[in-house]
Write an enzyme that holds these catalytic residues in place. Structure first.
Site, mmCIF file in Angstrom:
data_model
loop_
_atom_site.group_PDB
_atom_site.id
_atom_site.type_symbol
_atom_site.label_atom_id
_atom_site.label_comp_id
_atom_site.label_asym_id
_atom_site.label_seq_id
_atom_site.Cartn_x
_atom_site.Cartn_y
_atom_site.Cartn_z
ATOM 1 N N LYS A 1 0.824 -1.206 0.000
ATOM 2 C CA LYS A 1 0.000 0.000 0.000
ATOM 3 C C LYS A 1 0.867 1.270 0.000
ATOM 4 C CE LYS A 1 -4.014 -2.228 0.697
ATOM 5 N NZ LYS A 1 -3.639 -3.647 0.786
HETATM 6 C C1 LIG Z 1 -4.292 -4.732 0.305
HETATM 7 C C2 LIG Z 1 -3.496 -5.992 0.249
HETATM 8 C C3 LIG Z 1 -3.775 -6.980 -0.686
HETATM 9 C C4 LIG Z 1 -4.936 -6.865 -1.664
HETATM 10 O O1 LIG Z 1 -4.735 -5.859 -2.618
HETATM 11 P P1 LIG Z 1 -5.984 -5.313 -3.465
HETATM 12 O O2 LIG Z 1 -5.434 -4.200 -4.257
HETATM 13 O O3 LIG Z 1 -6.993 -4.870 -2.457
HETATM 14 O O4 LIG Z 1 -6.487 -6.439 -4.288
HETATM 15 C C5 LIG Z 1 -2.952 -8.096 -0.728
HETATM 16 N N1 LIG Z 1 -1.936 -8.247 0.146
HETATM 17 C C6 LIG Z 1 -1.655 -7.317 1.076
HETATM 18 C C7 LIG Z 1 -0.538 -7.562 2.024
HETATM 19 C C8 LIG Z 1 -2.410 -6.158 1.160
HETATM 20 O O5 LIG Z 1 -2.122 -5.236 2.086
#
Ligand SMILES: *Cc1c(COP(=O)(O)O)cnc(C)c1O
Length: 497
Positions: free
Chosen positions: A113
């Site tokens: 993120k």
């Molecule tokens: C948010 C997240 C995901 C999922 O990503 P999306 O973009 O919501 O599909 C997968 N793994 C981790 C560690 C995340 O923080």
């Protein structure tokens, strides 16, 4: 380049407006009116640039209302070694024959993120200035664990902004919770909801689109925006690392310019994999986009059957950031696959809201299956994969990335497809130490998260991220926990309205 709403194609706004607004008033998501193209020569040229330069080049195709200087201000501030533990920003690890792990977790909160949320505050505050809004921006975030912390870290003490994060009380890891409740900053607030992630997200979406609430804010010089991946300012930065990775693999001689690659993404809200889809449609050669789910396999079923059905038990897994039954960004994909049929999107997403289910046409299903493959794995398989990869390659995966590796292994065994494959790795194993340790050495003890971090360090040999080590001595600042029905009142009260 203008942006349209997936639920009303007549909406036409600039990138800056789309980023400030977050979500369209009709409940739709903003999408660029067309997907900009990148030539193979341009992709190859990215290989000789820094990450910030690569990002600026890609942004220049999407944020056409930003000046070059504005874009560089954003990318230089976000993508530097001030914030990331590595100069490459995203690292590529060669895992096994033909498979590369794209490590997207070298940012300040150790989850992918950060790739978007380190830059979003710059994009947002620049956008606010560009459209001459004299309003304080209130960021509301629903999080399954990682977005919340990454958004807090990005927005803490950013002038003229305030951020409020809601997380499911029993749905995040000990380290994720610890990261959030200790957050510094005068403009931050964190609260847990007695419910799951979908409850948090539905609550936030409802508050966003409530006309009375919006008016109250506006009358008091404030406005809402979103740091969730429904905001285009979250999506656009994610396109960059796929193009950047392709360019790097060409530069390193791992692939030739023009070769197709597969991309495997551990998926929740469908944001990360949608960014890969955008990269593909810009011109990056892709064979298959492999959408990996945990036991909440609503997307696997959708890709296989064309039926999206969230009427099923919500399962709490060891990959909590993927514990999602409503994948918001699918709406953007379906808008593209229906050639911008906003009436159709309104119908399907209306049905999703009222009955929890919709079924796409054969034509859309065929297009979906031409690009995407869906697969899932259970917690047991996730743990077995962590162990297998650790034993074979001395590489320590977190639980989410392990889901992707397992789904890829299954895909490869089933199809024999030998296309070079990039597997998105979305979190540092240190964020999920308990599950990772249990997978590797079989001991499911109740040690506190710092003892576990120490043990994982001994086992894996990986350096402990500084930001996680520092949490140990921080006091918890935020202990509020509310019912989902209280969310709106809570927000208004915290804003003094
Ligand atoms: C948010 C997240 C995901 C999922 O990503 P999306 O973009 O919501 O599909 C997968 N793994 C981790 C560690 C995340 O923080």
């Amino acid at each position: 380049m203008n942006y349209k709403s997936t639920r009303d194609s007549s909406v036409k706004i600039s990138a800056a407006q789309a980023i400030v607004q977050g979500i369209s008033a009709d409940g739709g998501l903003f999408v660029p009116e067309e997907i900009p193209q990148i030539t193979m020569d341009e992709i190859v040229a990215l290989g000789d640039m820094s990450y910030s330069e690569r990002a600026a080049f890609v942004f220049s195709k999407y944020l056409t209302d930003f000046t070059e200087a504005e874009i560089r201000y954003c990318t230089d501030n976000a993508y530097s070694t001030k914030n990331f533990a590595t100069e490459n920003i995203a690292e590529i690890s060669h895992l096994f024959d033909g498979a590369y792990v794209l490590e997207l977790w070298h940012g300040p909160t150790c989850a992918f993120k950060d790739m978007a949320l380190q830059i979003l505050p710059y994009l947002l505050t620049t956008s606010v200035k560009k459209i001459n809004l004299n309003k304080k921006v209130i960021i509301l975030v629903a999080t399954s664990g990682d977005t919340g912390k990454a958004a807090l870290e990005g927005f803490a003490d950013v002038p003229d902004t305030e951020i409020m994060v809601f997380y499911p009380r029993d749905g995040v890891s000990a380290m994720q919770k610890r990261q959030m409740i200790t957050q510094d900053g005068a403009n931050v607030n964190v609260c847990s909801i007695k419910g799951n992630f979908d409850d948090c997200q539905n609550g936030v979406k409802k508050i966003f689109t409530d006309e009375d609430v919006k008016k109250k804010l506006s009358d008091n010089g404030m406005m809402f925006s979103s740091a969730n991946s429904i905001n285009w300012g979250r999506l656009a930065p994610q396109i960059i690392y796929y193009l950047s990775t392709y360019a790097q693999l060409v530069k390193d001689g791992e692939i030739k310019a023009g070769d197709k690659i597969n991309v495997v993404v551990p998926t929740g809200n469908f944001g990360n994999i949608l960014a890969a889809y955008y990269a593909k449609n810009m011109g990056m050669p892709v064979n298959k986009l492999i959408c990996a789910s945990n036991s909440n396999k609503v997307l696997t079923d959708f890709i296989n059957t064309g039926i999206y059905d969230r009427n099923r038990d919500f399962i709490t897994t060891i990959s909590p950031s993927m514990d999602i039954l409503i994948s918001s960004n699918l709406e953007r994909l379906l808008y593209i696959l229906t050639d911008g049929n906003d009436a159709q999107i309104r119908e399907w997403f209306g049905a999703l809201a009222s009955s929890g289910r919709y079924e796409v046409s054969e034509d859309v299903k065929a297009k979906l299956q031409a690009d995407f493959v869906g697969g899932f794995c259970t917690d047991e398989e996730t743990k077995a994969t962590i162990k297998e990869i650790f034993d074979k390659y001395s590489y320590t995966l977190d639980t989410h990335s392990a889901v992707a590796v397992k789904v890829y292994e299954d895909y490869k065994a089933k199809t024999g497809d030998n296309t070079r494959t990039v597997i998105a790795s979305t979190a540092s194993p240190y964020k999920f130490s308990a599950s990772v340790l249990e997978a590797i050495d079989g001991k499911a003890d109740q040690a506190d998260e710092y003892e576990m971090v120490e043990r994982l360090h001994e086992v894996s040999g990986y350096p402990i991220p500084k930001s996680l080590a520092e949490l140990k001595n921080k006091a918890a600042r935020f202990t509020d926990s509310i019912d989902k029905s209280e969310q709106e009142a809570y927000v208004l009260q915290k804003l003094g309205l």
